[in-house]
Design a protein around this motif. Structure first.
Motif, PDB file in Angstrom:
ATOM      1  N   THR A  83       0.838  -1.205   0.000  1.00 41.15           N
ATOM      2  CA  THR A  83       0.000   0.000   0.000  1.00 41.15           C
ATOM      3  C   THR A  83       0.865   1.244   0.000  1.00 41.15           C
ATOM      4  N   ASN A  84       1.929   1.233   0.797  1.00 48.50           N
ATOM      5  CA  ASN A  84       2.815   2.399   0.912  1.00 48.50           C
ATOM      6  C   ASN A  84       3.694   2.608  -0.309  1.00 48.50           C
ATOM      7  N   THR A  85       3.792   1.583  -1.160  1.00 46.19           N
ATOM      8  CA  THR A  85       4.650   1.699  -2.352  1.00 46.19           C
ATOM      9  C   THR A  85       3.850   1.557  -3.646  1.00 46.19           C
ATOM     10  N   ASP A  86       2.526   1.750  -3.535  1.00 46.43           N
ATOM     11  CA  ASP A  86       1.633   1.681  -4.714  1.00 46.43           C
ATOM     12  C   ASP A  86       1.772   0.374  -5.483  1.00 46.43           C
ATOM     13  N   GLY A  87       1.995  -0.715  -4.761  1.00 42.77           N
ATOM     14  CA  GLY A  87       2.020  -2.024  -5.399  1.00 42.77           C
ATOM     15  C   GLY A  87       3.316  -2.383  -6.088  1.00 42.77           C
ATOM     16  N   ASP A  88       4.344  -1.543  -5.938  1.00 41.80           N
ATOM     17  CA  ASP A  88       5.642  -1.840  -6.550  1.00 41.80           C
ATOM     18  C   ASP A  88       6.348  -2.904  -5.709  1.00 41.80           C
ATOM     19  N   MET A  89       6.523  -4.098  -6.275  1.00 46.01           N
ATOM     20  CA  MET A  89       7.043  -5.234  -5.519  1.00 46.01           C
ATOM     21  C   MET A  89       8.464  -4.990  -5.003  1.00 46.01           C
ATOM     22  N   ASP A  90       9.331  -4.452  -5.854  1.00 45.85           N
ATOM     23  CA  ASP A  90      10.718  -4.201  -5.447  1.00 45.85           C
ATOM     24  C   ASP A  90      10.797  -3.177  -4.324  1.00 45.85           C
ATOM     25  N   LYS A  91      10.012  -2.103  -4.468  1.00 46.38           N
ATOM     26  CA  LYS A  91      10.007  -1.061  -3.441  1.00 46.38           C
ATOM     27  C   LYS A  91       9.406  -1.582  -2.138  1.00 46.38           C
ATOM     28  N   ALA A  92       8.433  -2.491  -2.282  1.00 42.54           N
ATOM     29  CA  ALA A  92       7.795  -3.067  -1.086  1.00 42.54           C
ATOM     30  C   ALA A  92       8.789  -3.919  -0.306  1.00 42.54           C
ATOM     31  N   VAL A  93       9.627  -4.682  -1.034  1.00 49.62           N
ATOM     32  CA  VAL A  93      10.668  -5.486  -0.387  1.00 49.62           C
ATOM     33  C   VAL A  93      11.624  -4.569   0.362  1.00 49.62           C
ATOM     34  N   GLU A  94      12.003  -3.472  -0.321  1.00 46.95           N
ATOM     35  CA  GLU A  94      12.908  -2.496   0.297  1.00 46.95           C
ATOM     36  C   GLU A  94      12.279  -1.879   1.550  1.00 46.95           C
ATOM     37  N   TRP A  95      10.993  -1.552   1.443  1.00 48.13           N
ATOM     38  CA  TRP A  95      10.260  -0.932   2.567  1.00 48.13           C
ATOM     39  C   TRP A  95      10.278  -1.860   3.783  1.00 48.13           C
ATOM     40  N   LEU A  96      10.032  -3.148   3.543  1.00 52.10           N
ATOM     41  CA  LEU A  96      10.031  -4.125   4.628  1.00 52.10           C
ATOM     42  C   LEU A  96      11.411  -4.228   5.273  1.00 52.10           C
ATOM     43  N   ARG A  97      12.459  -4.231   4.429  1.00 50.41           N
ATOM     44  CA  ARG A  97      13.816  -4.330   4.955  1.00 50.41           C
ATOM     45  C   ARG A  97      14.186  -3.092   5.763  1.00 50.41           C
ATOM     46  N   GLU A  98      13.808  -1.932   5.239  1.00 46.55           N
ATOM     47  CA  GLU A  98      14.109  -0.676   5.935  1.00 46.55           C
ATOM     48  C   GLU A  98      13.424  -0.608   7.296  1.00 46.55           C
ATOM     49  N   ASN A  99      12.241  -1.211   7.367  1.00 49.51           N
ATOM     50  CA  ASN A  99      11.494  -1.192   8.610  1.00 49.51           C
ATOM     51  C   ASN A  99      11.772  -2.407   9.500  1.00 49.51           C
ATOM     52  N   GLY A 100      12.764  -3.177   9.109  1.00 48.07           N
ATOM     53  CA  GLY A 100      13.183  -4.318   9.933  1.00 48.07           C
ATOM     54  C   GLY A 100      12.177  -5.447   9.988  1.00 48.07           C
ATOM     55  N   LEU A 101      11.264  -5.515   8.991  1.00 47.55           N
ATOM     56  CA  LEU A 101      10.199  -6.518   9.038  1.00 47.55           C
ATOM     57  C   LEU A 101      10.519  -7.757   8.202  1.00 47.55           C
ATOM     58  N   ALA A 102      11.632  -7.733   7.503  1.00 43.59           N
ATOM     59  CA  ALA A 102      12.015  -8.906   6.712  1.00 43.59           C
ATOM     60  C   ALA A 102      13.119  -9.690   7.414  1.00 43.59           C
ATOM     61  N   LYS A 103      13.392  -9.330   8.653  1.00 44.86           N
ATOM     62  CA  LYS A 103      14.468  -9.990   9.397  1.00 44.86           C
ATOM     63  C   LYS A 103      14.172 -11.459   9.670  1.00 44.86           C
ATOM     64  N   ALA A 104      12.887 -11.786   9.751  1.00 43.83           N
ATOM     65  CA  ALA A 104      12.514 -13.179  10.058  1.00 43.83           C
ATOM     66  C   ALA A 104      12.540 -14.070   8.828  1.00 43.83           C
ATOM     67  N   GLU A 105      13.112 -13.531   7.735  1.00 40.50           N
ATOM     68  CA  GLU A 105      13.099 -14.270   6.472  1.00 40.50           C
ATOM     69  C   GLU A 105      13.692 -15.668   6.613  1.00 40.50           C
ATOM     70  N   LYS A 106      14.822 -15.769   7.301  1.00 36.72           N
ATOM     71  CA  LYS A 106      15.484 -17.064   7.444  1.00 36.72           C
ATOM     72  C   LYS A 106      14.598 -18.058   8.185  1.00 36.72           C
ATOM     73  N   LYS A 107      13.981 -17.586   9.281  1.00 35.08           N
ATOM     74  CA  LYS A 107      13.115 -18.478  10.049  1.00 35.08           C
ATOM     75  C   LYS A 107      11.854 -18.816   9.269  1.00 35.08           C
ATOM     76  N   ALA A 108      11.291 -17.809   8.571  1.00 37.52           N
ATOM     77  CA  ALA A 108      10.035 -18.027   7.845  1.00 37.52           C
ATOM     78  C   ALA A 108      10.220 -18.969   6.670  1.00 37.52           C
ATOM     79  N   GLY A 109      11.465 -19.131   6.228  1.00 33.89           N
ATOM     80  CA  GLY A 109      11.718 -20.030   5.114  1.00 33.89           C
ATOM     81  C   GLY A 109      11.797 -21.485   5.528  1.00 33.89           C
ATOM     82  N   ARG A 110      11.882 -21.724   6.829  1.00 30.80           N
ATOM     83  CA  ARG A 110      11.953 -23.097   7.300  1.00 30.80           C
ATOM     84  C   ARG A 110      10.581 -23.755   7.272  1.00 30.80           C
ATOM     85  N   ILE A 111      10.579 -25.043   7.062  1.00 34.13           N
ATOM     86  CA  ILE A 111       9.311 -25.772   6.999  1.00 34.13           C
ATOM     87  C   ILE A 111       8.748 -25.966   8.400  1.00 34.13           C
ATOM     88  N   ALA A 112       7.516 -25.495   8.600  1.00 35.78           N
ATOM     89  CA  ALA A 112       6.841 -25.688   9.892  1.00 35.78           C
ATOM     90  C   ALA A 112       5.714 -26.691   9.683  1.00 35.78           C
TER      91      ALA A 112
END
Length: 309
Positions: free
Chosen positions: A27-56
């Protein structure tokens, strides 16, 4: 720009961030996927990427039934390992998720995850889950939930093997005695053991039956090419009936039947007669932990050795 569910899923798969965070980023990046990834990283919300990639694919199923037996919920929450699934903190959280599901007005997982957490309204269900992931150090996932109501009867639950399988059975009845509940508990155990697909034949889509007839007719023709269609049709109906007895709960042979012949439907009728009040099974829900999920196979000794390095 309208943000679609598929866009949110794609971003979540890419970053491991939560659904609501992904939606906010898009929403904050008007649907731009690359910018959205950047936004998440800048806001520290993609830090759980390694854990979220594991099979639960481990975890547990929990239920919550209201005191009057009219409302119940069932949830499945996954973890990476069976060790964490047996952890009291994790189990307490899962039971709280079931409690939340019993009170929820949400009809889908996204709305459920966005609700204020039942034990701390300052965070959402999803934010609480993230906090638990950080605390336990293992990926976790609230996979599914369902709420069941029986205004004119009862909902009874059954949990097997400490949460490996959970079942809710609902029924219409004016009798809410312990005997009626015991009957429904028996039915719930049947569901856990024999995994029916439908409550009764009335729920089976006619198009499915017609398609099965076509397939079985062709098979029977190959077996008996010279047999008249009347004989073939008889063979087909016999096989259809056999299949329906396996997949329809009320047609299944009751696992506790002493004669090995009594069906679940006949058992419920017998109890109804004894109680002087009809009990009509209206539905069931069966959750099995990790059902349909790929489980990661690893050498535990090798994993420990790798961690020590």
């Amino acid at each position: 720009m309208a943000i679609s569910a598929s866009m949110v899923k794609e971003l979540r798969d890419m970053t491991g961030a939560g659904m609501m965070d992904c939606k906010k980023a898009l929403t904050n990046t008007d649907g731009d996927m690359d910018k959205a990834v950047e936004w998440l990283r800048e806001n520290g919300l993609a830090k759980a990427e390694k854990k979220a990639g594991r099979i639960a694919a481990e975890g547990m199923v929990a239920v919550n039934v209201s005191e009057d037996g009219k409302t119940a919920s069932i949830v499945e929450v996954n973890s990476e390992t069976d060790f964490v699934a047996k952890n009291e903190v994790f189990q307490g959280m899962v039971n709280s998720v079931a409690k939340q599901a019993a009170k929820t007005s949400a009809t889908d997982l996204e709305a459920f995850m966005a609700e204020p957490w039942i034990e701390d309204s300052s965070v959402t269900v999803e934010e609480n889950l993230k906090n638990m992931i950080a605390k336990i150090g293992e990926n976790m996932n609230i996979r599914r939930f369902q709420k069941v109501e029986a205004a004119n009867g009862l909902v009874v639950s059954y949990i097997h093997a400490g949460g490996k399988i959970g079942v809710l059975v609902s029924a219409e009845t004016a009798n809410t005695s312990d005997e009626a509940k015991a009957c429904l508990k028996d039915v719930a155990m049947q569901v856990a053991a024999l995994t029916p697909k439908y409550t009764s034949r009335d729920e089976v889509d006619q198009s499915y039956i017609e398609k099965e007839k076509e397939v079985l007719f062709a098979q029977a023709k190959l077996e008996k090419p010279d047999a008249p269609d009347k004989i073939i049709n008889g063979m087909v109906m016999g096989r259809i009936n056999k299949e329906l007895k396996e997949i329809c709960l009320l047609d299944q042979v009751f696992v506790k039947a002493e004669d090995g012949k009594q069906t679940v439907g006949q058992y419920v009728q017998t109890v109804s007669k004894d109680l002087g009040e009809d009990i009509k099974i209206t539905g069931f829900v069966r959750f099995e932990t990790g059902e349909g999920l790929e489980k990661k196979e690893e050498d535990f000794a090798a994993e420990v050795a790798a961690q020590m390095k």
